[in-house]
Motif scaffolding. Structure first.
Motif, PDB file in Angstrom:
ATOM      1  N   PRO A  78      -7.001  59.483  45.909  1.00 44.55           N
ATOM      2  CA  PRO A  78      -5.474  59.312  45.759  1.00 44.55           C
ATOM      3  C   PRO A  78      -5.309  58.506  44.561  1.00 44.55           C
ATOM      4  N   LEU A  79      -5.909  57.287  44.381  1.00 47.48           N
ATOM      5  CA  LEU A  79      -5.908  56.669  43.218  1.00 47.48           C
ATOM      6  C   LEU A  79      -6.044  57.400  41.531  1.00 47.48           C
ATOM      7  N   HIS A  80      -7.018  57.971  41.845  1.00 49.41           N
ATOM      8  CA  HIS A  80      -7.394  58.962  40.525  1.00 49.41           C
ATOM      9  C   HIS A  80      -5.841  59.554  40.183  1.00 49.41           C
TER      10      HIS A  80
ATOM     11  N   ALA B 122     -11.115  46.913  37.767  1.00 49.29           N
ATOM     12  CA  ALA B 122     -11.595  48.143  36.964  1.00 49.29           C
ATOM     13  C   ALA B 122     -12.508  47.809  35.982  1.00 49.29           C
ATOM     14  N   LEU B 123     -13.669  48.613  35.865  1.00 46.40           N
ATOM     15  CA  LEU B 123     -14.682  48.224  34.820  1.00 46.40           C
ATOM     16  C   LEU B 123     -14.572  48.932  33.507  1.00 46.40           C
ATOM     17  N   VAL B 124     -14.302  48.356  32.510  1.00 50.86           N
ATOM     18  CA  VAL B 124     -13.936  49.127  31.128  1.00 50.86           C
ATOM     19  C   VAL B 124     -15.254  49.730  30.617  1.00 50.86           C
ATOM     20  N   SER B 125     -16.345  49.251  31.116  1.00 53.88           N
ATOM     21  CA  SER B 125     -17.630  49.850  30.296  1.00 53.88           C
ATOM     22  C   SER B 125     -18.314  50.822  31.339  1.00 53.88           C
ATOM     23  N   LEU B 126     -17.768  51.237  32.325  1.00 48.24           N
ATOM     24  CA  LEU B 126     -18.300  52.267  33.191  1.00 48.24           C
ATOM     25  C   LEU B 126     -18.036  53.791  32.666  1.00 48.24           C
ATOM     26  N   ALA B 127     -19.277  54.307  32.236  1.00 43.86           N
ATOM     27  CA  ALA B 127     -19.321  55.483  31.737  1.00 43.86           C
ATOM     28  C   ALA B 127     -19.238  56.846  32.554  1.00 43.86           C
ATOM     29  N   ASN B 128     -18.538  57.927  31.980  1.00 43.74           N
ATOM     30  CA  ASN B 128     -18.428  59.140  32.877  1.00 43.74           C
ATOM     31  C   ASN B 128     -19.803  60.052  32.716  1.00 43.74           C
ATOM     32  N   LYS B 129     -19.619  61.280  32.952  1.00 41.28           N
ATOM     33  CA  LYS B 129     -20.955  62.002  32.868  1.00 41.28           C
ATOM     34  C   LYS B 129     -21.195  62.332  31.433  1.00 41.28           C
ATOM     35  N   ASP B 130     -20.169  62.217  30.506  1.00 32.03           N
ATOM     36  CA  ASP B 130     -20.286  62.555  28.898  1.00 32.03           C
ATOM     37  C   ASP B 130     -20.621  61.340  28.367  1.00 32.03           C
ATOM     38  N   GLY B 131     -20.674  60.220  28.999  1.00 36.23           N
ATOM     39  CA  GLY B 131     -21.116  58.935  28.537  1.00 36.23           C
ATOM     40  C   GLY B 131     -19.960  58.011  27.784  1.00 36.23           C
ATOM     41  N   ASP B 132     -18.833  58.556  27.988  1.00 36.96           N
ATOM     42  CA  ASP B 132     -17.565  57.919  27.508  1.00 36.96           C
ATOM     43  C   ASP B 132     -16.842  57.102  28.570  1.00 36.96           C
ATOM     44  N   THR B 133     -16.924  55.763  28.220  1.00 32.76           N
ATOM     45  CA  THR B 133     -16.029  54.663  29.076  1.00 32.76           C
ATOM     46  C   THR B 133     -14.786  54.828  28.826  1.00 32.76           C
TER      47      THR B 133
ATOM     48  N   LYS C 235      -6.658  48.571  49.479  1.00 34.88           N
ATOM     49  CA  LYS C 235      -8.076  48.710  49.289  1.00 34.88           C
ATOM     50  C   LYS C 235      -8.726  49.737  48.784  1.00 34.88           C
ATOM     51  N   SER C 236      -8.075  50.604  47.951  1.00 35.92           N
ATOM     52  CA  SER C 236      -8.635  51.697  47.272  1.00 35.92           C
ATOM     53  C   SER C 236      -9.742  51.201  46.544  1.00 35.92           C
ATOM     54  N   ASP C 237     -10.611  52.323  46.207  1.00 36.45           N
ATOM     55  CA  ASP C 237     -12.032  51.917  45.358  1.00 36.45           C
ATOM     56  C   ASP C 237     -11.660  52.113  44.108  1.00 36.45           C
ATOM     57  N   ILE C 238     -11.408  50.969  43.308  1.00 35.33           N
ATOM     58  CA  ILE C 238     -10.613  51.094  42.188  1.00 35.33           C
ATOM     59  C   ILE C 238     -11.747  51.407  40.947  1.00 35.33           C
ATOM     60  N   ASN C 239     -13.003  51.508  41.145  1.00 34.29           N
ATOM     61  CA  ASN C 239     -13.964  52.170  40.258  1.00 34.29           C
ATOM     62  C   ASN C 239     -14.684  53.509  40.883  1.00 34.29           C
ATOM     63  N   ALA C 240     -13.808  54.055  41.755  1.00 39.85           N
ATOM     64  CA  ALA C 240     -14.532  55.404  42.243  1.00 39.85           C
ATOM     65  C   ALA C 240     -14.561  56.343  41.195  1.00 39.85           C
ATOM     66  N   GLN C 241     -15.656  57.188  41.199  1.00 41.16           N
ATOM     67  CA  GLN C 241     -15.676  58.287  40.175  1.00 41.16           C
ATOM     68  C   GLN C 241     -15.898  59.458  40.676  1.00 41.16           C
ATOM     69  N   ASN C 242     -15.233  60.302  40.085  1.00 43.38           N
ATOM     70  CA  ASN C 242     -15.197  61.716  40.618  1.00 43.38           C
ATOM     71  C   ASN C 242     -16.205  62.696  40.285  1.00 43.38           C
ATOM     72  N   GLU C 243     -16.063  63.916  40.230  1.00 40.86           N
ATOM     73  CA  GLU C 243     -17.311  64.846  39.807  1.00 40.86           C
ATOM     74  C   GLU C 243     -17.492  64.703  38.563  1.00 40.86           C
ATOM     75  N   HIS C 244     -16.440  64.413  37.596  1.00 42.28           N
ATOM     76  CA  HIS C 244     -16.925  64.298  36.152  1.00 42.28           C
ATOM     77  C   HIS C 244     -17.185  62.700  35.869  1.00 42.28           C
ATOM     78  N   GLY C 245     -17.483  61.899  36.775  1.00 39.88           N
ATOM     79  CA  GLY C 245     -17.702  60.549  36.557  1.00 39.88           C
ATOM     80  C   GLY C 245     -16.657  59.548  35.983  1.00 39.88           C
ATOM     81  N   ASN C 246     -15.302  60.317  35.824  1.00 41.10           N
ATOM     82  CA  ASN C 246     -13.990  59.486  35.524  1.00 41.10           C
ATOM     83  C   ASN C 246     -13.675  58.641  36.675  1.00 41.10           C
ATOM     84  N   THR C 247     -13.362  57.524  36.461  1.00 46.76           N
ATOM     85  CA  THR C 247     -12.466  56.505  37.296  1.00 46.76           C
ATOM     86  C   THR C 247     -10.886  56.838  37.107  1.00 46.76           C
TER      87      THR C 247
END
Length: 450
Positions: free
Chosen positions: A70-72, A124-135, A90-102
């Motif tokens: 839901p936080l996404h 929330a981490l500003v340096s966490l990359a998605n599947k395309d390598g984008d933070t 207590k939502s997982d603030i750095n949860a990544q979806n199927e595309h790796g997006n938080t």
């Protein structure tokens, strides 16, 4: 599921509340795309509905088919009030979806500065990359990216890019169980694939198995003869144990009633019972803060059961009958209730029972007060990590509790707050013990200190 998802999208709070009050309705189930009621309410920004669902215990980190929590959705649609509610829950603030997006990726992409700042301020981490390598910073416009970069440095974040890791094989996702379990009354026993015997007790054999592609626990009741009356009573009593409307109750999801077997089916809990968690070598470390959370969960579940008309002939609260979900939620197990035709008068865990439970006939007991005594023993167990009267046989333990005043002892150095609560709940006069709805605010106040 009637129109619960439509009502959530349309912000129909009255209809949603009425739907939630029906014990058969499971608000953690998803629609065809895995969207739960909380997903839709968060997406649409309906703060009252989000607040209501969270108060009822909706799973804050449940995922839809795209692995969004839901936080996404709240972050992607600019609903800052909902974002703050979910973070507090207590939502997982750095949860990544199927595309790796938080959630931060979406807040940055859409330019929601206030949401992005709140996410970073809460970890929330500003340096966490998605599947395309984008933070997230790669998705933000320059001014916002600089602001978030500075916030991250102030909070001590490492700015080296963190590559995505596929953790799905670890079984960390919460969608599959809740979104797919069906709730049929009658189940053909041939459809159950039982593979591992978990335990044997006087009331029946417990097996682990599969049903409808889900892990389940099946209990084959020990019955001398399945007479027409026993079969009728089973059919009447089983539906009363399908309580889907409370997060701290583990309902029965199905049953088999054949000429040879009576079987109850419930959801498999990989962490097992509270007893297993506290006393097995593989259990987690339960500190005081977690002990209070478990106690609060149990109190909420028991308060809900007490708010209903007495639905079952017998249920004895103890740590064997409290199951622990994968997110460390304690849930009262309806699969451990005794049917009216089962072992009347027999008692197997007297260490958790009040003196009057062991002394009096069922009709002469104050059940709510008896449950409160049992709750105090569970709290003692949580506090001490010990098994009550472990050195005594069940028969000797029960006799001494009933006739000799045998009681658990609070050790020196134990939590003063929990010790006081135990003493209040173990009042020798049943009428002076508190109700569970009186205990809940006490535990909530304790929990706020941790």
């Amino acid at each position: 599921m009637e129109d619960i998802f439509y009502w959530c999208r349309e912000n129909n709070t009255i209809q949603v509340r009425l739907w939630l009050d029906d014990t058969e309705n499971d608000f953690n189930k998803g629609d065809d795309h895995g969207f739960s009621a909380l997903h839709w309410s968060a997406k649409e920004g309906h703060t009252k509905l989000v607040e209501m669902l969270l108060a009822r215990g909706a799973r804050v980190n449940a995922t839809n088919m795209g692995e969004d929590i839901p936080l996404h959705l709240a972050a992607a649609h600019g609903h800052i009030d909902v974002v703050l509610m979910l973070i507090k829950a207590k939502s997982d603030i750095n949860a990544q979806n199927e595309h790796g997006n938080t959630p931060l990726h979406y807040a940055c992409f859409w330019g929601y500065q206030h949401i992005a700042e709140e996410l970073v301020n809460h970890g929330a981490l500003v340096s966490l990359a998605n599947k395309d390598g984008d933070t997230p910073l790669d998705k933000a416009k320059s001014l916002l990216a600089k602001r978030l970069h500075d916030l991250a440095i102030e909070s001590g974040q490492e700015l080296k890019k963190i590559s995505i890791k596929d953790n799905q094989w670890l079984g960390l996702k919460t969608r599959s169980r809740d979104a797919t379990l069906s709730r049929y009354k009658g189940i053909n026993i041939e459809d159950l694939k039982l593979h591992t015997k978990v335990s044997i007790s006087p009331s029946g054999e417990t097996w682990r198995g599969r049903w409808q592609n889900n892990d389940v626990i099946a209990k084959i009741l020990t019955i001398r003869e399945i007479t027409p009356r026993v079969s009728r009573d089973f059919n009447e009593e089983f539906p009363k144990l399908r309580i889907f409307s409370h997060p701290n109750i583990l309902p029965l999801i199905g049953a088999c009633n054949s000429q040879k077997h009576l079987v109850t089916i419930s959801q498999y809990m990989p962490r097992g019972s509270l007893y297993d968690l506290l006393h097995s070598a593989a259990g987690i470390v339960v500190d005081t803060a977690q002990a209070v959370r478990f106690a609060l969960d149990i109190a909420k579940g028991m308060a809900y059961l007490h708010s209903l008309e007495r639905i079952i002939p017998e249920f004895f609260l103890n740590s064997f009958h409290v199951m622990i979900d994968e997110d460390l939620t304690a849930r009262i197990n309806m699969g451990d209730c005794k049917f009216s035709f089962q072992e009347r008068g027999r008692i197997y865990q007297p260490a958790w029972m009040s003196p009057e439970t062991l002394q009096r006939k069922r009709a002469d007991r104050n059940w709510e007060a008896c449950d409160m005594w049992s709750f105090s023993i569970v709290v003692w167990e949580l506090m001490t990590r010990e098994i009550p009267f472990v050195d005594l046989s069940p028969m000797e333990c029960g006799m001494r509790i009933a006739t000799e005043g045998l009681r658990v002892q609070i050790p020196p150095g134990a939590s003063a707050h929990l010790s006081k609560l135990i003493k209040i709940c173990m009042n020798e006069e049943a009428g002076k013990r508190p109700r569970f709805d009186m205990v809940i605010p006490i535990l909530e106040k304790m929990g706020a200190k941790f």
